[in-house]
Design an enzyme around this catalytic site. Structure first.
Site, short mmCIF file in Angstrom:
data_model
loop_
_atom_site.label_atom_id
_atom_site.label_comp_id
_atom_site.label_asym_id
_atom_site.label_seq_id
_atom_site.Cartn_x
_atom_site.Cartn_y
_atom_site.Cartn_z
N ALA A 24 0.81 -1.22 0.00
CA ALA A 24 0.00 0.00 0.00
C ALA A 24 0.85 1.27 0.00
O ALA A 24 0.53 2.24 -0.70
CB ALA A 24 -0.92 -0.01 1.22
N VAL A 25 1.95 1.27 0.76
CA VAL A 25 2.77 2.49 0.83
C VAL A 25 3.38 2.78 -0.54
O VAL A 25 3.34 3.91 -1.03
CB VAL A 25 3.87 2.36 1.91
CG1 VAL A 25 4.78 3.57 1.88
CG2 VAL A 25 3.24 2.19 3.28
N PRO A 45 8.83 -9.01 -3.94
CA PRO A 45 8.32 -10.28 -4.47
C PRO A 45 6.87 -10.15 -4.96
O PRO A 45 6.47 -10.84 -5.88
CB PRO A 45 8.40 -11.23 -3.27
CG PRO A 45 9.26 -10.55 -2.26
CD PRO A 45 9.21 -9.09 -2.53
N PRO A 183 -23.30 18.65 -15.38
CA PRO A 183 -24.71 18.58 -15.79
C PRO A 183 -25.68 19.45 -14.99
O PRO A 183 -26.79 19.68 -15.45
CB PRO A 183 -25.05 17.10 -15.58
CG PRO A 183 -24.12 16.66 -14.49
CD PRO A 183 -22.86 17.44 -14.67
N ASP A 206 -23.34 29.75 -20.03
CA ASP A 206 -24.52 29.24 -20.74
C ASP A 206 -25.72 29.17 -19.81
O ASP A 206 -25.58 29.16 -18.61
CB ASP A 206 -24.23 27.81 -21.20
CG ASP A 206 -23.68 27.79 -22.60
OD1 ASP A 206 -23.73 28.83 -23.25
OD2 ASP A 206 -23.21 26.71 -23.02
N LYS A 228 -28.59 35.29 -22.95
CA LYS A 228 -29.37 36.52 -23.16
C LYS A 228 -28.95 37.26 -24.42
O LYS A 228 -29.50 38.30 -24.75
CB LYS A 228 -29.17 37.45 -21.95
CG LYS A 228 -29.71 36.89 -20.66
CD LYS A 228 -30.65 37.90 -19.99
CE LYS A 228 -31.36 37.31 -18.79
NZ LYS A 228 -30.56 37.39 -17.58
N GLY A 259 -22.41 24.07 -20.10
CA GLY A 259 -23.06 22.93 -19.44
C GLY A 259 -22.43 21.62 -19.90
O GLY A 259 -22.05 21.47 -21.06
N GLY A 260 -22.32 20.66 -18.98
CA GLY A 260 -21.79 19.34 -19.35
C GLY A 260 -20.36 19.42 -19.80
O GLY A 260 -19.51 20.01 -19.14
N ASP A 261 -20.09 18.84 -20.96
CA ASP A 261 -18.74 18.88 -21.56
C ASP A 261 -18.76 19.85 -22.74
O ASP A 261 -19.71 19.84 -23.53
CB ASP A 261 -18.37 17.47 -22.05
CG ASP A 261 -16.98 17.47 -22.66
OD1 ASP A 261 -16.03 17.15 -21.94
OD2 ASP A 261 -16.85 17.80 -23.86
N THR A 289 -20.39 15.03 -18.71
CA THR A 289 -21.47 15.27 -19.67
C THR A 289 -22.80 14.69 -19.19
O THR A 289 -22.84 13.60 -18.60
CB THR A 289 -21.09 14.71 -21.06
OG1 THR A 289 -22.23 14.83 -21.91
CG2 THR A 289 -20.68 13.25 -21.00
N MET A 343 -31.45 16.60 -26.36
CA MET A 343 -32.27 17.59 -27.08
C MET A 343 -33.34 16.90 -27.92
O MET A 343 -33.64 17.34 -29.03
CB MET A 343 -31.37 18.45 -28.00
CG MET A 343 -30.33 19.24 -27.23
SD MET A 343 -29.25 20.19 -28.30
CE MET A 343 -28.08 18.96 -28.82
C1 LIG Z 1 -26.83 21.81 -26.11
S1 LIG Z 1 -26.83 20.28 -25.33
C2 LIG Z 1 -25.39 20.42 -24.35
C3 LIG Z 1 -24.91 19.14 -23.74
C4 LIG Z 1 -23.75 19.34 -22.81
N1 LIG Z 1 -22.61 19.87 -23.48
C5 LIG Z 1 -23.35 18.05 -22.08
O1 LIG Z 1 -22.26 17.52 -22.30
O2 LIG Z 1 -24.15 17.61 -21.24
C6 LIG Z 1 -28.14 20.47 -24.18
C7 LIG Z 1 -28.85 19.18 -23.88
O3 LIG Z 1 -28.12 18.43 -22.95
C8 LIG Z 1 -29.01 17.70 -22.14
N2 LIG Z 1 -28.83 18.12 -20.75
C9 LIG Z 1 -27.94 19.00 -20.29
N3 LIG Z 1 -28.02 19.10 -18.95
C10 LIG Z 1 -28.98 18.23 -18.57
C11 LIG Z 1 -29.54 17.86 -17.32
N4 LIG Z 1 -29.09 18.38 -16.17
N5 LIG Z 1 -30.51 16.92 -17.30
C12 LIG Z 1 -30.95 16.37 -18.43
N6 LIG Z 1 -30.47 16.69 -19.63
C13 LIG Z 1 -29.49 17.61 -19.70
C14 LIG Z 1 -30.40 17.99 -22.64
O4 LIG Z 1 -30.72 17.03 -23.61
C15 LIG Z 1 -30.21 19.34 -23.25
O5 LIG Z 1 -31.20 19.64 -24.18
#
Ligand SMILES: C[S@@+](CC[C@H](N)C(=O)[O-])C[C@H]1O[C@@H](n2cnc3c(N)ncnc32)[C@H](O)[C@@H]1O
Length: 413
Positions: A24-25, A45, A183, A206, A228, A259-261, A289, A343
């Site tokens: 482990a160490v 070993p 997300p 975003d 906006k 949002g997400g990736d 994502t 989407m």
């Molecule tokens: C323009 S895409 C961007 C996705 C983002 N780049 C990702 O990797 O999650 C937007 C879509 O991601 C999905 N989405 C993003 N956040 C979400 C969430 N918290 N719950 C469910 N769907 C989500 C939905 O389908 C939404 O319409």
């Protein structure tokens, strides 16, 4: 008499470091040695599976036996990572004879070198020695780490992409980071993403970015709400690109928080290209994502042994018969694995009908996850044949992810 240790930063790249012990160490110590580029010889070993994986990958040399003095030939440093005090003392004695510094896991007082508690922050490494008390060192290290996360200047060593050649005279002052915010749950941003956010002069965010992340920005940060920005979708994107470029050329560190990736239906690639064209360096920080996190948040693994060996992420923003659609829905219908549709709520009836018409069974389990990982998450479970109608009845709204496949029920008791 005990004297103060003399701190040094060892530059181990290409230099032999011998680690004695494979438990482990050693498992904890070896990664930092490899990260420093050391030529690690591991004498033991037995190895833990994690160390064996590194040995199998050729990242270190493993000698599967007990220590012999010749193991220290050519070594600059020794780490003794075994519990047996007699064996440790004999390694340490050989090291001392040869004037090689020796770190001992079993007995700090007998060691000729101590390993500090470390925090790394871009180009800065802070190493803390606690006077022989590792807990004290860790407590101080943690306090410094928190301080640095807020205070330090932008990370200059981060892998930047398309940094302009200085000889072209491109501007060097500002820069952009495309950061995936995850997300929805503000805790699902990466450590690096969070750090860059705390360092930003300008944040362009975003609509789907977790609001709580924005709440915690410094008051002097300029926050641009990208959702906006008026005009149609492509014009708005041009506008965003321009804001990123303009602010960076004016010398600001701009975080584009998405949002997400950033590269999963996030238009991150367009933003990177726009910055590159203007000579602005860009760092990309991947995010968690929603295509994987939303199913996970609803208890649905996108793959599961014996159930699905693939998952496909697809955008449903265009109907299957839309001339501009790039998706081969007929081909997707022939897959056995998991289909994750982003989407897709608006076109769900047309999408499910197309999948069924092309051979996917209407009994295939399906689920919709709305606002995943947030306090308002909703989950609907259904079948491919009924999910569109059920989603309508339940009044599900974007953002939502649709999951189709046997994984939907894979973890149900
Ligand atoms: C323009 S895409 C961007 C996705 C983002 N780049 C990702 O990797 O999650 C937007 C879509 O991601 C999905 N989405 C993003 N956040 C979400 C969430 N918290 N719950 C469910 N769907 C989500 C939905 O389908 C939404 O319409």
């Amino acid at each position: 008499m005990t004297s103060n240790p003399y701190p040094l930063g060892l530059r181990l790249h290409g230099r032999r470091v011998v680690v004695v012990g494979g438990g482990a160490v050693a498992t904890r110590r070896v990664p930092a040695l490899l990260d420093a580029g050391a030529d690690v010889l591991l004498v033991s070993p037995e190895l833990t599976p994690a160390l064996r994986a590194r040995a199998d990958a050729g990242r270190l040399h493993w000698v599967p036996r007990r220590f012999v003095p010749e193991d220290l030939d050519g070594a600059w440093l020794v780490q003794v990572a075994i519990d047996d005090p007699m064996a440790a003392a004999s390694v340490s004695a050989v090291a001392a004879e040869r004037r090689i510094f020796c770190v001992r896991a079993d007995d700090r007082t007998a060691a000729t070198a101590w390993t500090p508690a470390v925090t790394r922050h871009g180009p800065v490494t802070v190493a803390v020695l606690g006077g022989g008390d590792p807990r004290r060192a860790m407590t101080v290290r943690d306090a410094i780490r928190d301080l640095l996360a807020v205070r330090l200047a932008p990370d200059e060593t981060a892998p930047t992409q398309r940094r302009p050649d200085a000889s072209t005279g491109g501007p060097q002052a500002g820069r952009v980071a495309l950061v995936g915010a995850g997300p929805g749950d503000p805790e699902l941003i990466t450590v690096k993403g969070w750090r860059l956010l705390t360092e930003a002069d300008v944040v362009v965010a975003d609509r789907l970015v977790p609001g709580l992340l924005l709440d915690e920005l410094r008051p002097d940060v300029e926050l641009v709400d990208a959702s906006k920005i008026p005009y149609g979708p492509s014009r708005a994107q041009e506008e965003i690109n321009q804001i990123l470029v303009d602010r960076a050329l004016a010398g600001a560190f701009v975080v584009r928080l998405k949002g997400g990736d950033p590269y999963v239906f996030g238009r991150g690639g367009e933003e990177l290209l726009a910055c590159a064209a203007a000579g602005v360096p860009v760092t990309v920080v991947p995010g968690v994502t929603s295509s994987i996190a939303a199913p996970a948040a609803a208890g649905i693994p996108v793959t599961h042994r014996g159930v699905a060996h693939e998952f496909t992420v697809v955008s449903g923003h265009l109907a299957p018969d839309a001339p501009a659609s790039l998706v081969r829905w007929d081909a997707l219908a022939g897959l056995h694995g998991t289909l994750v549709i982003l989407m897709g709520l608006k076109n769900l009836a047309a999408i499910t009908a197309t999948l069924i018409a092309n051979g996917r069974s209407p009994q295939t389990p399906a689920a919709v996850v709305q606002e995943a990982t947030t306090g308002t998450q909703r989950v609907l479970r259904s079948t491919l044949g009924e999910v569109a109608a059920d989603a309508l009845t339940a009044d599900l709204r974007p953002p939502a992810v649709v999951v189709v496949g046997d994984v939907v029920g894979a973890l149900d008791g």
